[in-house]
Write an enzyme that holds these catalytic residues in place. Sequence first.
Site: not given
Ligand SMILES: O=P(O)(O)OC[C@H]1O[C@H](O)[C@H](O)[C@@H](O)[C@@H]1O
Length: 544
Positions: A206, A212, A270-271, A356, A387, A507
């Site tokens: 987004k 990452e 995002g979620r 989150e 199990h 972060k």
């Molecule tokens: O889609 P992006 O901007 O790469 O974000 C990816 C993710 O990283 C963030 O740290 C948030 O905690 C998430 O809510 C998000 O989905």
Amino acid sequence: MIGAATEAAWAALERHRDELGEVDLRELFAQDPGRGERLAAEGAGLYLDYSKQLIVDETVRLLLELAEVAGVAARRDAMFAGEKINVTEGRAVLHTALRAPRDAVIEVDGENVVPAVHAVLDKMAAFAERVRSGEWKGHTGKPIRAVVNIGIGGSDLGPAMATIALADVARHDIVSRFVSNVDGDDFAETTRDLDPEETLFVVASKTFTTLETLTNAHTARDWLLSSPAFGGEESAVAKHFVAVSTNAAEVARFGIDVDNMFELWDWVGGRYSYPSAIGLSLMVAIGPEAFRAMLGGFHAMDEHFRTTPFERNLPVLLALVGIWNGNLLGHETVAVLPYAQYLSRFTAYLQQLEMESNGKHVDLDGNPVRRDTGTIVWGEPGTNGQHAFYQLMHQGTRIVPADFIGFARPAHRLGRHHDLLMANLFAQTEALAFGRTAEEVAAEGGPAEQVPHRVTEGNRPTSTILADRLDPATLGALVALYEHKVFVQGAIWGIDSFDQWGVELGKKLANAIIPELESPEEPELSHDSSTNALIRRYRARRGG
Ligand SMILES: O=P(O)(O)OC[C@H]1O[C@H](O)[C@H](O)[C@@H](O)[C@@H]1O
């Protein structure tokens, strides 16, 4: 933010809990033969049975009263209307617009966002068809055989979960992969057997600033360009990379043609984003038609949530049961147990959605919350969990409320498998609810000294969600059910379910530590003595 009426509703629930004392499900079911069907509701193709929760009718009445006075309906309507209910970020919260029909009108700042949503869906569909038909060719003229989504959090978990969930309707001659972790081993394993000439990367972010994802995207670029077939030719990137983002400038800076960028908007969290272009890799896998059917299922649950009275409203009931178990009875976790192998990543997906969204320590005004928020979600598909960890659920001293999810029909009818699977689901909820007394154990015979070990107390609360089959529409409805459950709980707790400030500190600290790990000279470390020692130890052993 929390008004006097809401506090009174909480107090009434606390009194009721104290008066009710220990609830015995055996007794409740014996006294009330209609319970199993009365404490149930249906909507958008899902059936929710909450009769095996530790509640009586008065509990439900008081919980509904809490939802009422906490203003859930008004907040729900504000969300659907595009009001900026994500107050800390000043944003609308409109994932429901992502699955609204073409002719709907939903305005943000006076502009109808629905045409843009459908324009992106159409662009995704055209692209997905080109890839699926082989018309989209890689740099050396070969069709695409592997789609690798590079993303993390909301830009990974949704499409990754859904690609597994809907694998039965997916194309199998184009493989779908997901790289998320900044651990290079993830990239190495994911691409180990892939041919760069036939691989397409979807960089989903987004913000397009996530460490990452950008690290993995750069590694993917190097992997591609270092292939002998491309000989370092930069122009290959355009044929092997597309992006999903709100951030066109960063996408262009990476070298992806903005014509090959699929847009989303800041009013999509995002979620909550996998029904948006974040689901592009999923759409390539399952095709535009199935993707639209999934959106139809989301929308059906959105409408159910928006229009159904609370006493029959699935997300509201699921949320209220969670409030009862968490806030009133003090059970901190919920196990989500899908009896469907295709839902093997569903619980991981829910962890981000629930934890989150609602892991918050202050209310909308910034004041400390008065009650615990959020739910610790965990689980594994049945019957595997039986199990492994169910022992604690049956006989442990901690109570683990659980949601069981099952389907009437399997994708693959292999002999007796499905009846065996579902018999186990029903049996587990029965055993957890009603247990087995010492008398019953003794009556079965066996050594007397074993009796206490074999007793199961029962009164372990569960809900069961049943649907006909796990098709795209059902998956959409199921995800929307949990999205709105989280919404209702957030509204009752009076928190902002749509920000995530808590993830920032880690972060920031990681960014400070990166140069301390990488610098050739011994860095001056000014952390605490534990962190300093760990960094020194790592540096001494990290090798080349
Ligand atoms: O889609 P992006 O901007 O790469 O974000 C990816 C993710 O990283 C963030 O740290 C948030 O905690 C998430 O809510 C998000 O989905």
